[in-house]
Design a protein around this motif. Structure first.
Motif, PDB file in Angstrom:
ATOM      1  N   GLU A  67     -18.259 -40.030-136.085  1.00 38.74           N
ATOM      2  CA  GLU A  67     -18.739 -40.328-137.440  1.00 38.74           C
ATOM      3  C   GLU A  67     -18.313 -41.725-137.918  1.00 38.74           C
ATOM      4  OE1 GLU A  67     -18.224 -37.180-140.314  1.00 38.74           O
ATOM      5  OE2 GLU A  67     -18.050 -38.628-141.959  1.00 38.74           O
ATOM      6  N   GLU A  68     -17.029 -42.074-137.699  1.00 40.27           N
ATOM      7  CA  GLU A  68     -16.548 -43.365-138.213  1.00 40.27           C
ATOM      8  C   GLU A  68     -17.287 -44.524-137.549  1.00 40.27           C
ATOM      9  OE1 GLU A  68     -14.806 -43.703-140.916  1.00 40.27           O
ATOM     10  OE2 GLU A  68     -14.864 -41.511-140.931  1.00 40.27           O
ATOM     11  N   GLU A  69     -17.486 -44.404-136.241  1.00 42.25           N
ATOM     12  CA  GLU A  69     -18.190 -45.468-135.518  1.00 42.25           C
ATOM     13  C   GLU A  69     -19.635 -45.580-136.006  1.00 42.25           C
ATOM     14  OE1 GLU A  69     -17.966 -44.972-131.283  1.00 42.25           O
ATOM     15  OE2 GLU A  69     -18.848 -46.946-130.913  1.00 42.25           O
ATOM     16  N   LEU A  70     -20.263 -44.437-136.229  1.00 41.29           N
ATOM     17  CA  LEU A  70     -21.646 -44.452-136.702  1.00 41.29           C
ATOM     18  C   LEU A  70     -21.743 -45.066-138.102  1.00 41.29           C
ATOM     19  CD1 LEU A  70     -22.948 -40.980-135.447  1.00 41.29           C
ATOM     20  CD2 LEU A  70     -23.582 -43.248-134.594  1.00 41.29           C
ATOM     21  N   LYS A  71     -20.767 -44.715-138.947  1.00 38.44           N
ATOM     22  CA  LYS A  71     -20.777 -45.290-140.311  1.00 38.44           C
ATOM     23  C   LYS A  71     -20.647 -46.814-140.227  1.00 38.44           C
ATOM     24  CE  LYS A  71     -19.012 -41.644-143.276  1.00 38.44           C
ATOM     25  NZ  LYS A  71     -17.787 -41.030-143.785  1.00 38.44           N
ATOM     26  N   ALA A  72     -19.719 -47.268-139.382  1.00 35.43           N
ATOM     27  CA  ALA A  72     -19.509 -48.712-139.261  1.00 35.43           C
ATOM     28  C   ALA A  72     -20.793 -49.398-138.775  1.00 35.43           C
ATOM     29  CB  ALA A  72     -18.360 -48.994-138.287  1.00 35.43           C
ATOM     30  N   LEU A  73     -21.450 -48.779-137.804  1.00 37.18           N
ATOM     31  CA  LEU A  73     -22.707 -49.352-137.285  1.00 37.18           C
ATOM     32  C   LEU A  73     -23.759 -49.418-138.385  1.00 37.18           C
ATOM     33  CD1 LEU A  73     -23.276 -47.644-133.796  1.00 37.18           C
ATOM     34  CD2 LEU A  73     -22.951 -50.070-134.254  1.00 37.18           C
ATOM     35  N   LEU A  74     -23.841 -48.336-139.140  1.00 36.24           N
ATOM     36  CA  LEU A  74     -24.833 -48.261-140.210  1.00 36.24           C
ATOM     37  C   LEU A  74     -24.568 -49.323-141.282  1.00 36.24           C
ATOM     38  CD1 LEU A  74     -27.286 -46.521-140.578  1.00 36.24           C
ATOM     39  CD2 LEU A  74     -25.911 -44.816-141.726  1.00 36.24           C
ATOM     40  N   PHE A  75     -23.306 -49.479-141.655  1.00 27.93           N
ATOM     41  CA  PHE A  75     -22.992 -50.497-142.673  1.00 27.93           C
ATOM     42  C   PHE A  75     -23.276 -51.914-142.164  1.00 27.93           C
ATOM     43  CE2 PHE A  75     -20.540 -47.181-144.973  1.00 27.93           C
ATOM     44  CZ  PHE A  75     -21.210 -47.315-146.182  1.00 27.93           C
ATOM     45  N   ASP A  76     -22.972 -52.143-140.891  1.00 27.62           N
ATOM     46  CA  ASP A  76     -23.290 -53.467-140.315  1.00 27.62           C
ATOM     47  C   ASP A  76     -24.787 -53.741-140.401  1.00 27.62           C
ATOM     48  OD1 ASP A  76     -20.775 -54.128-139.687  1.00 27.62           O
ATOM     49  OD2 ASP A  76     -20.925 -53.741-137.526  1.00 27.62           O
ATOM     50  N   GLU A  77     -25.565 -52.734-140.015  1.00 28.96           N
ATOM     51  CA  GLU A  77     -27.025 -52.917-140.062  1.00 28.96           C
ATOM     52  C   GLU A  77     -27.492 -53.115-141.499  1.00 28.96           C
ATOM     53  OE1 GLU A  77     -29.031 -53.457-137.677  1.00 28.96           O
ATOM     54  OE2 GLU A  77     -27.877 -52.809-135.938  1.00 28.96           O
ATOM     55  N   LEU A  78     -26.919 -52.345-142.424  1.00 31.71           N
ATOM     56  CA  LEU A  78     -27.317 -52.480-143.831  1.00 31.71           C
ATOM     57  C   LEU A  78     -27.065 -53.899-144.332  1.00 31.71           C
ATOM     58  CD1 LEU A  78     -25.977 -49.085-145.210  1.00 31.71           C
ATOM     59  CD2 LEU A  78     -28.347 -49.884-145.415  1.00 31.71           C
ATOM     60  N   LEU A  79     -25.895 -54.430-143.988  1.00 32.99           N
ATOM     61  CA  LEU A  79     -25.569 -55.791-144.437  1.00 32.99           C
ATOM     62  C   LEU A  79     -26.528 -56.812-143.825  1.00 32.99           C
ATOM     63  CD1 LEU A  79     -21.683 -55.673-144.256  1.00 32.99           C
ATOM     64  CD2 LEU A  79     -23.062 -56.024-146.309  1.00 32.99           C
ATOM     65  N   ASP A  80     -26.782 -56.663-142.525  1.00 27.94           N
ATOM     66  CA  ASP A  80     -27.684 -57.620-141.868  1.00 27.94           C
ATOM     67  C   ASP A  80     -29.088 -57.540-142.452  1.00 27.94           C
ATOM     68  OD1 ASP A  80     -25.689 -58.570-140.321  1.00 27.94           O
ATOM     69  OD2 ASP A  80     -26.360 -57.664-138.437  1.00 27.94           O
ATOM     70  N   TYR A  81     -29.565 -56.314-142.659  1.00 27.04           N
ATOM     71  CA  TYR A  81     -30.940 -56.200-143.183  1.00 27.04           C
ATOM     72  C   TYR A  81     -31.039 -56.659-144.632  1.00 27.04           C
ATOM     73  CZ  TYR A  81     -33.118 -54.363-139.035  1.00 27.04           C
ATOM     74  OH  TYR A  81     -33.634 -54.262-137.758  1.00 27.04           O
ATOM     75  N   SER A  82     -29.960 -56.534-145.387  1.00 31.56           N
ATOM     76  CA  SER A  82     -30.088 -57.040-146.766  1.00 31.56           C
ATOM     77  C   SER A  82     -30.044 -58.568-146.774  1.00 31.56           C
ATOM     78  CB  SER A  82     -29.063 -56.416-147.714  1.00 31.56           C
ATOM     79  OG  SER A  82     -27.788 -56.685-147.291  1.00 31.56           O
ATOM     80  N   LEU A  83     -29.309 -59.151-145.826  1.00 30.73           N
ATOM     81  CA  LEU A  83     -29.322 -60.617-145.704  1.00 30.73           C
ATOM     82  C   LEU A  83     -30.730 -61.092-145.299  1.00 30.73           C
ATOM     83  CD1 LEU A  83     -26.906 -62.452-146.136  1.00 30.73           C
ATOM     84  CD2 LEU A  83     -26.463 -62.430-143.687  1.00 30.73           C
ATOM     85  N   ARG A  84     -31.354 -60.342-144.422  1.00 38.52           N
ATOM     86  CA  ARG A  84     -32.724 -60.693-143.996  1.00 38.52           C
ATOM     87  C   ARG A  84     -33.695 -60.600-145.178  1.00 38.52           C
ATOM     88  NH1 ARG A  84     -31.218 -57.415-139.051  1.00 38.52           N
ATOM     89  NH2 ARG A  84     -30.946 -58.996-137.438  1.00 38.52           N
ATOM     90  N   GLU A  85     -33.443 -59.595-146.005  1.00 39.62           N
ATOM     91  CA  GLU A  85     -34.301 -59.433-147.182  1.00 39.62           C
ATOM     92  C   GLU A  85     -34.152 -60.652-148.104  1.00 39.62           C
ATOM     93  OE1 GLU A  85     -33.422 -55.994-149.713  1.00 39.62           O
ATOM     94  OE2 GLU A  85     -35.511 -55.424-149.467  1.00 39.62           O
TER      95      GLU A  85
END
Ligand code: SF4
Lengths: 111, 487
Positions: A67-85
């Motif tokens: 779970e912790e690893e998945l959360k970290a991956l998800l947050f990384d993706e969220l940050l990257d995609y909001s920067l792209r936005e």
């Protein structure tokens, strides 16, 4: 959630978990894109309520991440995609200008 | 309404420019938690940390920052001194898009499906004796040549494939002669390639190739044991025949007239150096480290499942490392897939490789005329047909004309869907300018031409190769070698 050790065999606990995010921080679009990018590991059910985004995260049957690893991956993706936005928002009209300049001698663009 | 009516003109940016910079469109890709590659629509790139990326995007990168000038000269930002930035960017973008308007350059003629080999990964070959059933006729060939010359491309490359094309050498001679006759009026840059296992390379064939400057492409999977295992011939002499053929071509036509391809099977994975050494021993200077394609017998014999993308990527990276080492020791050997990607990274040109284009290169860069006159959008499309799926068949040379074939719904719809810039995940991907789309592959493996990229071998393969190339470019020694591979 985490790893269960049984006779030296590591079995990943694949219970679903939830994340609650603020719509002021991440858009629904960003959230969808982040979940899509991780479809190898998780499938997500996304819902919104007033100013909140709710993600129900289901690890896929083959997922070996906790779970912790998945959360970290998800947050990384969220940050990257909001920067792209942000890039898309800041460059939207100039992108059109460049494309128009690029094809201004073709019949694709009105003069 | 044209595009020009939809946006603000340059004047509207002057306010931003007088006090900072205007961000220009770009995408990025994370290589590691603190290393990002930012790329723009003309293929320029910057390597940045996450913090720098944030500064850049948020408009707070100071002119004194070490990457500011780079970001400006590579068109990631423009400030008040960048008066020609937009025109230049537009010009470079148009140059990069130009190959699309050229249309089909590579015309593949499948002159016979017969073959003397029984390769376990082959998709299409048929028994030696079925001459009438699986050889291209003169009538079919004539119509296909006429279609090839209807393509607006200034260069036309005709590639003979099989089965084993030399089993129908008379039709190769016929096609070459027809093409040369048509070209007296057409005046295109005309090239011929025969893709052959070289078993039937006679003196007559060599003399004909010499006369018409024909290039030979063959398969060499590695040392004798691997080659013969992957590519069995009834007499178990495939390796020797291939090597004899390579030497004959080298001495009669010249060393630059032959190239070999290898296909990676599960047997190859543990024999990397032996495979590369085989190329060196045979004085070959290009190698294409190719994964197994997912079509036909390769799927039926479960060859595809025997290695996964990580295993293949490791194989590729180790191969590249070894090949670079050989180059540094003085033997020039180019890895072809890396060359194609490097050319996209380091130059404004696009080598028009079918699998690394957006929209896809099917029909646009290459088209296949099968022995029976059926026309396919790519070589993989005809392999899919051999599995019983005619999805990418465009028509037949006997019943359809050029317009019907190249404006068929299946081609146009697939091309539209293959525009990576509008595909989920690709549309935001920082590697898109070096990658492309492969609709036939995604259809064959996922049942959908767009494909779910997070689950795609194609995406993972390209991501890992492109990331690796960027890493290698940072090392001055490797960079020097890689720069010499640019096409
Ligand atoms: S296929 Fe993968 S690597 Fe290629 S552009 Fe799409 S997301 Fe990027």
């Amino acid at each position: 959630m985490g790893f269960i050790h049984m006779n030296d065999v590591i079995i990943t606990d694949r219970s679903p978990f939830e994340l609650e995010l603020s719509l002021e921080v991440y858009s629904l679009e960003t959230c969808k894109k982040a979940c899509y990018a991780l479809m190898e590991f998780v499938s997500c059910k996304i819902s919104t309520s007033s100013d909140k985004l709710l993600i129900e995260v289901h690890p896929t049957p083959d997922c070996t991440k906790g779970e912790e690893e998945l959360k970290a991956l998800l947050f990384d993706e969220l940050l990257d995609y909001s920067l792209r936005e942000t890039i898309a928002e800041k460059t939207d009209s100039i992108r059109t200008l460049i494309l128009s300049n690029a094809f201004s001698k073709s019949k694709l663009v009105d003069s | 309404m044209g595009l020009s009516n939809k946006f603000k003109d340059l004047e509207s940016y002057s306010e931003v420019l007088s006090d900072g910079y205007q961000l220009l469109p770009f995408a990025f890709h994370k290589i590691s938690p603190d290393k990002y590659i930012a790329t723009n629509i003309v293929g320029e790139y910057l390597t940045v940390s996450r913090d720098t990326l944030k500064l850049l995007v948020n408009g707070t990168l100071l002119p004194s920052h070490p990457i500011y000038n780079d970001a400006k000269s590579k068109h990631f930002i423009m400030d008040r001194d960048s008066d020609t930035a937009l025109d230049l960017l537009a010009l470079k973008y148009r140059t990069k898009q130009h190959p699309i308007s050229e249309f089909t350059g590579l015309h593949i003629f499948v002159v016979s499906l017969r073959c003397d080999y029984t390769c376990k990964y082959c998709q299409v070959s048929r028994k030696m004796e079925d001459v009438d059933k699986f050889d291209m006729s003169e009538e079919t060939a004539r119509k296909a040549v006429a279609l090839a010359f209807e393509s607006p491309s200034k260069s036309i490359k005709i590639e003979f494939q099989g089965g084993e094309p030399l089993l129908n050498f008379p039709i190769i001679k016929f096609i070459v002669s027809e093409s040369l006759t048509l070209n007296i009026k057409e005046n295109r840059v005309l090239q011929f390639v025969i893709t052959s296992n070289l078993t039937f390379l006679s003196e007559e064939v060599l003399a004909f190739c010499k006369l018409h400057n024909i290039y030979i492409s063959t398969s060499l999977d590695g040392p004798e044991s691997i080659h013969n295992k992957n590519r069995p011939r009834p007499n178990k002499d495939g390796y020797q025949k291939t090597i004899d053929g390579i030497r004959a071509v080298q001495s009669e036509l010249g060393k630059d007239r032959i190239a070999a391809l290898m296909t990676t099977t599960s047997e190859s994975l543990s024999n990397l150096e032996g495979i590369v050494d085989e190329y060196v021993q045979n004085d070959l200077h290009a190698i294409f480290l190719r994964p197994l394609s997912p079509y036909g017998f390769a799927i039926k014999t479960k060859q595809v499942e025997k290695y996964n993308v990580d295993k293949w990527s490791n194989f590729f990276k180790q191969g590249l490392e070894y090949i670079i080492k050989l180059n540094r020791a003085g033997y020039f050997l180019r890895e072809q897939y890396t060359s194609i990607i490097l050319t996209k990274i380091l130059t404004p040109t696009d080598p028009k490789y079918v699998d690394l284009q957006s929209p896809s290169g099917i029909g646009i860069s290459a088209v296949v005329y099968n022995y029976d006159g059926d026309v396919y959008a790519s070589d993989e499309a005809r392999m899919l047909k051999e599995m019983g799926d005619e999805k990418f068949k465009l028509g037949n040379v006997h019943t359809d004309d050029y317009i019907e074939l190249f404006s068929s719904d299946i081609l146009l719809d697939t091309l539209e869907e293959s525009i990576a810039e509008s595909a989920p995940m690709c549309s935001d991907c920082g590697l898109i300018t070096y990658c492309g789309s492969d609709p036939v592959y995604h259809y064959a493996t996922q049942g959908d031409v767009v494909g779910k990229k997070p689950l795609s071998f194609y995406c993972k393969k390209n991501t890992s190769i492109i990331e690796h190339i960027f890493e290698l470019l940072e090392d001055p020694g490797s960079r020097k070698v890689l720069e010499s591979w640019v096409l």
